[in-house]
Design an enzyme around this catalytic site. Sequence first.
Site, mmCIF file in Angstrom:
data_model
loop_
_atom_site.group_PDB
_atom_site.id
_atom_site.type_symbol
_atom_site.label_atom_id
_atom_site.label_comp_id
_atom_site.label_asym_id
_atom_site.label_seq_id
_atom_site.Cartn_x
_atom_site.Cartn_y
_atom_site.Cartn_z
ATOM 1 N N GLU A 134 19.644 -43.999 -69.449
ATOM 2 C CA GLU A 134 19.500 -45.117 -69.023
ATOM 3 C C GLU A 134 21.439 -45.992 -69.389
ATOM 4 O OE1 GLU A 134 17.505 -49.155 -70.984
ATOM 5 O OE2 GLU A 134 16.313 -47.118 -70.934
ATOM 6 N N ASP A 180 18.712 -43.064 -74.119
ATOM 7 C CA ASP A 180 19.251 -44.673 -73.822
ATOM 8 C C ASP A 180 20.377 -44.391 -74.765
ATOM 9 O OD1 ASP A 180 20.011 -47.123 -72.916
ATOM 10 O OD2 ASP A 180 18.203 -48.219 -74.076
ATOM 11 N N ASP A 222 20.797 -50.908 -67.045
ATOM 12 C CA ASP A 222 20.346 -51.260 -67.939
ATOM 13 C C ASP A 222 20.860 -52.509 -67.430
ATOM 14 O OD1 ASP A 222 18.713 -52.649 -69.228
ATOM 15 O OD2 ASP A 222 18.578 -51.948 -71.080
ATOM 16 N N LYS A 232 17.120 -42.948 -78.660
ATOM 17 C CA LYS A 232 18.948 -43.557 -78.920
ATOM 18 C C LYS A 232 20.083 -42.902 -78.374
ATOM 19 C CE LYS A 232 17.542 -47.728 -77.766
ATOM 20 N NZ LYS A 232 17.513 -48.749 -77.164
ATOM 21 N N LYS A 288 14.744 -56.533 -66.816
ATOM 22 C CA LYS A 288 14.209 -56.951 -68.536
ATOM 23 C C LYS A 288 14.223 -58.744 -68.405
ATOM 24 C CE LYS A 288 15.869 -53.371 -71.814
ATOM 25 N NZ LYS A 288 17.429 -53.000 -72.359
#
Length: 364
Positions: free
Chosen positions: A219, A191, A244, A162, A268
């Site tokens: 991402e 991400d 995403d 992250k 997702k």
Amino acid sequence: MKIQSIETFYVTVPLTKPFKTALRTVTTAYSIVVKVTTEEGIVGFGEAPPTHVITGDSLESIRYAINEVISPQVIGLSLLEKELIFQRIHKAIVRNSSAKAAVDMAIFDLLGQYAKLPLYQYLGGYRNKLITDFTVSVNDPIEMAEDAYRYVGQGFQTLKVKVGIGTIQEDINRIQAIRKRVGKEIKIRLDANQGWNAKEAVRAIGTMEDAGLNIEFVEQPVSSDDIEGLKYVTERTITPIMADESVFSVYDAKRVLDMRAADMINIKLMKSGGIHQAIKINALAEASGVICMVGSMIETKLGITAAAHFAASQPNVQFYDFDAPLMLAEDIVTGGVIYEASSMTFSEGYGLGLESIKTEGEKQ
């Protein structure tokens, strides 16, 4: 095989370590568990965690949407009317994707049981084993490097790191520290959780490319609604860019794909509204030559099991981000997917292969 009842239950599980991203910090996992029962007494389960800063859903909004809006639309329908069931779930209420996903996965659990097949086989049966990454929360470089080293020691060969908090140089320092600590062989994917703007993203990714940090992909580098910015980054970097939060629906996916705004898409279930819509997004991406990852929110093993069954069934899904249950202090699910370090396999049984769920202090 008519649907007789739909019930909802609360779930609360603490995390072993705070989960930090550019969007939020999570210390406890909250979810709504859905139990769908047929006239024959067969039970299917689903799950919906609230993710306010991504889906906009809260615990109470999820429960209300399921109990008061979606349930009246599908109770009394037969599993043999599955397309009608999924159409009613999808059209019962605008957005509320997590609530839809929970009911959707419970229906798929029942369909797998009815067909006497594990769900991944019912959906296509492409593979029966997955390899997940493990997420490194955003912190100072030293703490992130030590976390990464510990996860590698636990058997994870791919790290999802992250970034997106503080300056670009701070993010670069984080990745340099991790790469130095874990070595060159470990895969690192980033991400940013919308934490950069387009020019910052190009600068950050370009600097990491020039430094030889070997990033697998990045991402959601920019804001979810900045599709032009996403395209700008994709066109100006060598590292693959994954959409995403920019892709919830089939229509979102079509826009991103038509614009060639990303190289990859992260699907997702909590964004798509469940497996039924996720299949459509993946098919559209596949037709456009774009591969997909299936990821998750902070969920228990229940929701991850459903996502894993979907991911295993589709050849175009080639990356998996299913570490959330490994972050929890307690496993409230008996059955479902089986972890052995980064390796995931499926337990015996039909549908999702679940035996019991611990909800509100009771197993349902």
